[in-house]
Design a protein around this motif. Sequence first.
Motif, mmCIF file in Angstrom:
data_model
loop_
_atom_site.group_PDB
_atom_site.id
_atom_site.type_symbol
_atom_site.label_atom_id
_atom_site.label_comp_id
_atom_site.label_asym_id
_atom_site.label_seq_id
_atom_site.Cartn_x
_atom_site.Cartn_y
_atom_site.Cartn_z
ATOM 1 N N ARG A 1 -18.194 20.222 -24.802
ATOM 2 C CA ARG A 1 -16.808 20.606 -24.493
ATOM 3 C C ARG A 1 -16.656 21.116 -23.055
ATOM 4 O O ARG A 1 -15.651 21.727 -22.714
ATOM 5 N N LYS A 2 -17.626 20.842 -22.185
ATOM 6 C CA LYS A 2 -17.541 21.207 -20.769
ATOM 7 C C LYS A 2 -17.038 20.010 -19.978
ATOM 8 O O LYS A 2 -17.347 18.871 -20.302
ATOM 9 N N GLY A 3 -16.268 20.263 -18.923
ATOM 10 C CA GLY A 3 -15.770 19.194 -18.070
ATOM 11 C C GLY A 3 -14.478 18.570 -18.554
ATOM 12 O O GLY A 3 -14.162 17.439 -18.203
ATOM 13 N N GLU A 4 -13.711 19.317 -19.317
ATOM 14 C CA GLU A 4 -12.477 18.771 -19.894
ATOM 15 C C GLU A 4 -11.493 18.288 -18.832
ATOM 16 O O GLU A 4 -10.898 17.215 -18.982
ATOM 17 N N SER A 5 -11.338 19.040 -17.740
ATOM 18 C CA SER A 5 -10.357 18.639 -16.722
ATOM 19 C C SER A 5 -10.751 17.316 -16.062
ATOM 20 O O SER A 5 -9.894 16.465 -15.802
ATOM 21 N N TYR A 6 -12.051 17.116 -15.821
ATOM 22 C CA TYR A 6 -12.504 15.860 -15.225
ATOM 23 C C TYR A 6 -12.257 14.694 -16.187
ATOM 24 O O TYR A 6 -11.761 13.634 -15.782
ATOM 25 N N VAL A 7 -12.557 14.893 -17.446
ATOM 26 C CA VAL A 7 -12.333 13.849 -18.441
ATOM 27 C C VAL A 7 -10.841 13.540 -18.544
ATOM 28 O O VAL A 7 -10.445 12.380 -18.643
ATOM 29 N N LEU B 1 -6.320 9.833 -17.292
ATOM 30 C CA LEU B 1 -5.084 9.579 -16.560
ATOM 31 C C LEU B 1 -5.231 8.326 -15.683
ATOM 32 O O LEU B 1 -4.332 7.482 -15.650
ATOM 33 N N LEU B 2 -6.368 8.204 -15.016
ATOM 34 C CA LEU B 2 -6.606 7.013 -14.204
ATOM 35 C C LEU B 2 -6.580 5.758 -15.076
ATOM 36 O O LEU B 2 -5.974 4.753 -14.705
#
Length: 58
Positions: free
Chosen positions: A28-34, A39-40
């Motif tokens: 559950r780490k890196g949610e903003s990057y995922v 979005l891309l």
Amino acid sequence: MMNQIREGKDFILSSDPYKARQIFRETRKGESYVNELMLLKKFGYKIKEYGDFWRAYK
């Protein structure tokens, strides 16, 4: 980011987008990057290796 997407610009990714998804699923780490990767994808971007990086392009 939305401005660059509207302008159709490419993005250079320094973190492996495929590993990022796996790490997020497991820790559950890196949610903003995922979320940015999703979005891309939503706006029609594809991702390919680009030397030691990855390139998101239309």
